[in-house]
Design a protein around this motif. Structure first.
Motif, PDB file in Angstrom:
ATOM      1  N   VAL A   6      48.569  35.523  36.138  1.00 47.02           N
ATOM      2  CA  VAL A   6      48.434  36.552  37.167  1.00 47.02           C
ATOM      3  C   VAL A   6      46.970  36.968  37.231  1.00 47.02           C
ATOM      4  O   VAL A   6      46.380  37.340  36.213  1.00 47.02           O
ATOM      5  CB  VAL A   6      49.320  37.774  36.854  1.00 47.02           C
ATOM      6  CG1 VAL A   6      49.157  38.841  37.940  1.00 47.02           C
ATOM      7  CG2 VAL A   6      50.776  37.360  36.723  1.00 47.02           C
ATOM      8  N   GLY A  13      49.821  43.310  40.122  1.00 47.37           N
ATOM      9  CA  GLY A  13      49.688  42.291  39.098  1.00 47.37           C
ATOM     10  C   GLY A  13      50.361  42.676  37.797  1.00 47.37           C
ATOM     11  O   GLY A  13      51.030  41.855  37.153  1.00 47.37           O
ATOM     12  N   ALA A  16      54.148  42.345  38.186  1.00 47.27           N
ATOM     13  CA  ALA A  16      54.552  40.934  38.149  1.00 47.27           C
ATOM     14  C   ALA A  16      54.502  40.403  36.724  1.00 47.27           C
ATOM     15  O   ALA A  16      55.434  39.717  36.265  1.00 47.27           O
ATOM     16  CB  ALA A  16      53.650  40.108  39.061  1.00 47.27           C
ATOM     17  N   ALA A  17      53.428  40.709  35.998  1.00 43.02           N
ATOM     18  CA  ALA A  17      53.282  40.216  34.627  1.00 43.02           C
ATOM     19  C   ALA A  17      54.367  40.776  33.719  1.00 43.02           C
ATOM     20  O   ALA A  17      54.950  40.045  32.898  1.00 43.02           O
ATOM     21  CB  ALA A  17      51.896  40.580  34.092  1.00 43.02           C
ATOM     22  N   VAL A  27      53.328  34.356  30.138  1.00 37.44           N
ATOM     23  CA  VAL A  27      52.469  34.810  31.237  1.00 37.44           C
ATOM     24  C   VAL A  27      51.168  35.402  30.704  1.00 37.44           C
ATOM     25  O   VAL A  27      51.154  36.078  29.667  1.00 37.44           O
ATOM     26  CB  VAL A  27      53.208  35.837  32.131  1.00 37.44           C
ATOM     27  CG1 VAL A  27      53.706  37.004  31.313  1.00 37.44           C
ATOM     28  CG2 VAL A  27      52.337  36.338  33.267  1.00 37.44           C
ATOM     29  N   MET A  29      47.675  37.642  32.118  1.00 37.56           N
ATOM     30  CA  MET A  29      47.152  38.469  33.210  1.00 37.56           C
ATOM     31  C   MET A  29      45.653  38.658  32.981  1.00 37.56           C
ATOM     32  O   MET A  29      45.228  39.094  31.917  1.00 37.56           O
ATOM     33  CB  MET A  29      47.861  39.818  33.245  1.00 37.56           C
ATOM     34  CG  MET A  29      47.340  40.778  34.312  1.00 37.56           C
ATOM     35  SD  MET A  29      48.308  42.294  34.404  1.00 37.56           S
ATOM     36  CE  MET A  29      48.002  43.005  32.778  1.00 37.56           C
ATOM     37  N   ILE A 143      49.711  33.735  40.352  1.00 35.47           N
ATOM     38  CA  ILE A 143      49.983  34.852  41.266  1.00 35.47           C
ATOM     39  C   ILE A 143      48.657  35.552  41.525  1.00 35.47           C
ATOM     40  O   ILE A 143      48.005  36.030  40.590  1.00 35.47           O
ATOM     41  CB  ILE A 143      51.005  35.838  40.673  1.00 35.47           C
ATOM     42  CG1 ILE A 143      52.383  35.181  40.593  1.00 35.47           C
ATOM     43  CG2 ILE A 143      51.087  37.108  41.535  1.00 35.47           C
ATOM     44  CD1 ILE A 143      53.457  36.062  39.970  1.00 35.47           C
ATOM     45  N   ALA A 145      46.909  38.632  42.679  1.00 37.75           N
ATOM     46  CA  ALA A 145      47.080  40.065  42.930  1.00 37.75           C
ATOM     47  C   ALA A 145      45.725  40.735  42.799  1.00 37.75           C
ATOM     48  O   ALA A 145      45.585  41.786  42.176  1.00 37.75           O
ATOM     49  CB  ALA A 145      48.094  40.656  41.956  1.00 37.75           C
ATOM     50  N   GLY A 288      54.628  42.916  43.626  1.00 39.22           N
ATOM     51  CA  GLY A 288      54.559  42.258  42.329  1.00 39.22           C
ATOM     52  C   GLY A 288      55.925  41.824  41.840  1.00 39.22           C
ATOM     53  O   GLY A 288      56.090  40.732  41.278  1.00 39.22           O
ATOM     54  N   ALA A 292      57.223  37.972  41.210  1.00 35.76           N
ATOM     55  CA  ALA A 292      57.791  37.540  39.938  1.00 35.76           C
ATOM     56  C   ALA A 292      59.146  36.880  40.143  1.00 35.76           C
ATOM     57  O   ALA A 292      59.467  35.875  39.488  1.00 35.76           O
ATOM     58  CB  ALA A 292      57.916  38.731  38.988  1.00 35.76           C
TER      59      ALA A 292
END
Length: 392
Positions: A6, A13, A16-17, A27, A29, A143, A145, A288, A292
Motif C-alpha cells: 500500500v 491507505g 486498506a493495510a 502487507v 504500507m 494499492i 492511496a 480503503g 482491500a
C-alpha cells in the motif's frame, strides 16, 4: 514477497493495510512520515461506528452548523439525534497507521518511486527516509492511496494524470474562549466569494485548537490572504497559529480505479471526496476498505475483473449522494448571488433535517416524499429567480 504493498498511510491507505492484515494477507504500507493533510477534521457518527474509532480520537462533538452568506446572514442548523465528530489529522492518521501495524502490516517510511515488472516479478521501489537508499519490495498487487496528485495513478491508471481538484489551505490555531463569534460546539461554513470564489471557507473547532481555512480551484487566488481575512472576520486574528498546511482535494471520483492488471486506487487517489462539502475522511476510509476487499478477491481468484470491485462497491452505495452534491455545487457555488440563495434555502427545516440525516447516515433519506417535493420546488424557485435571494 508481499501480497499487497500500500502506497500512502493516510486514512485510506491505513484502512486498506489494516483490513488486509486482519484477513491474513502479508502487507506492507509505505508512508512519508511528517506530512499532515489540511483538513477540517469532520467525521460522521457512521465512520466512528463502522471503523471502531475510540472516544480518545474525537477532540470535539459539534451540535450546530452555521452557514454564513456573502452578506453575512447566518443560518444556524441544529444537528438533531447525533453530532459531528472532529478529529485532528496530526494524531488521527498516526493512530490509524499504528492500528494497521498492530494488525500485522509492515509499516515503512519513505517515498514511492516506481513500479517495476520483469520476468513475471513485480517490485515496488521506494526511497527509504532514514538511509536515503532505494529499496525494492516484491509484491503481487499495489494499492495507490497516495493523494489527489497520486504518482501511482499517474503512472498506472488511465486518466490518473487528469484528476480535477481544488487547493485547500488551513491554519490550525489555538482556540479562543467562547464568544459571540466563536463557539467550540459549532462549525462555521462561509459561503462568500471574497473568501473563496468557487468553494467555501470554514472555522471548525478541534477542542483546544481550531481549523480555519478555505479552498479554491481558481489559479491566482491568494489562499493565505483569504485565510487571514477569514480570521479577521471571525475575530480570530490574534489567536496563536500552531501550524499551516495546504494540499489538493479532488473534485470527483475517477472513471477507473484499477489498471486492469495489478494496481488499485483508493481515497483521494481515486477522487473520492464529496462534492459541495469537500468531506473526505469517511469516503477515504470506505475507499480503503473496498480496495482491500477487491485485493483479497483478486489474490484468491486471480481474476483481473475482481480489481473492479473497489469502484463498483463504492459507487453502489455512494453514487447517488455524490451526484446530488455535485449538482448542488454546480448550481450554487458559481456566484455570490447563488451562494446567497443557497444559504436562504438552508433556512428550511426540511432541508436541515434531510441534510444532516444524510450526512450522519451517508445515504439519501427517502422517508418523507412531501419534504423532498417542497425542497425541490424551493430549489427551482431560487435557481429561476422566482423568489428573492433573501427569502426563506
Amino acid at each position: 514477497m508481499y501480497d499487497v504493498v500500500v502506497i500512502g498511510g493516510g486514512p485510506s491507505g491505513a484502512t486498506a493495510a489494516e483490513d488486509l492484515a486482519r484477513s491474513g494477507q502479508k502487507v506492507a504500507m509505505i508512508d512519508r512520515a511528517g506530512r499532515i493533510k489540511p483538513c477540517g477534521g469532520a467525521v460522521p457518527p457512521r465512520l466512528i461506528e463502522d471503523f471502531l474509532i475510540p472516544d480518545a480520537q474525537i477532540v470535539a462533538r459539534i451540535n450546530t452548523a452555521r452557514m454564513i452568506s456573502p452578506t453575512q446572514r447566518c443560518v444556524d442548523i441544529p444537528i438533531e439525534n447525533g453530532y459531528v465528530g472532529m478529529v485532528d489529522r496530526e494524531h488521527f492518521d498516526v493512530f490509524l497507521r499504528d492500528r494497521a501495524a498492530q494488525a500485522g502490516a509492515t509499516c515503512l517510511t519513505g517515498t514511492f518511486l516506481r513500479f517495476e515488472r520483469e520476468n513475471n516479478a513485480k517490485h515496488v521501489v521506494y526511497r527509504d527516509k532514514n538511509s536515503g537508499e532505494e529499496v525494492r519490495l516484491q509484491t503481487k498487487l499495489i494499492i495507490g492511496a497516495d493523494g489527489a496528485r497520486s504518482n501511482v495513478a499517474k503512472a498506472e491508471v488511465p486518466g490518473g494524470d487528469k484528476i480535477p481538484y481544488v487547493i485547500a489551505y488551513h491554519e490550525i490555531i489555538e482556540a479562543p474562549e467562547r464568544s459571540l463569534r466563536y463557539d467550540p460546539m459549532r462549525c462555521d461554513v462561509i459561503y462568500d466569494g471574497a473568501i473563496s470564489p468557487d468553494f467555501y471557507g470554514w472555522v471548525f473547532p478541534h477542542g483546544k485548537s481550531a481549523s480555519v481555512g478555505m479552498g479554491t480551484g481558481i489559479e491566482g487566488v491568494d489562499l493565505k490572504k483569504a485565510t487571514a481575512d477569514l480570521r479577521v472576520a471571525s475575530g480570530l486574528e490574534n489567536c496563536r497559529t500552531i501550524r499551516r498546511e495546504g494540499a489538493p482535494i479532488p473534485l470527483r471520483p475517477m472513471d477507473r480505479w484499477d489498471n486492469g492488471r495489478d494496481v488499485i486506487l483508493a481515497g483521494d487517489a481515486a477522487g473520492v471526496v464529496a462534492p459541495s462539502s469537500g468531506e473526505g475522511i469517511y469516503y477515504a476510509m470506505v475507499g480503503g476498505r473496498v480496495a482491500a476487499t477487491a485485493a483479497s478477491a483478486f489474490l484468491k481468484t486471480g481474476r483481473i475483473k475482481d480489481l473492479q470491485l473497489a469502484r463498483k462497491l463504492f459507487m453502489r452505495e455512494h453514487k447517488s449522494v455524490f451526484k446530488v452534491l455535485g449538482a448542488m455545487q454546480n448550481a450554487y457555488y458559481r456566484s455570490d448571488e447563488r451562494r446567497e440563495r443557497f444559504v436562504s434555502l438552508c433556512h428550511d427545516v426540511d432541508v436541515q433535517k434531510l441534510t444532516f440525516e444524510a450526512y450522519m447516515n451517508k445515504r439519501l433519506v427517502k422517508a418523507r416524499p412531501m419534504a423532498h417535493l417542497k425542497i425541490g420546488l424551493k430549489n427551482l424557485a431560487h435557481l429561476t429567480r422566482l423568489v428573492s435571494a433573501t427569502r426563506v
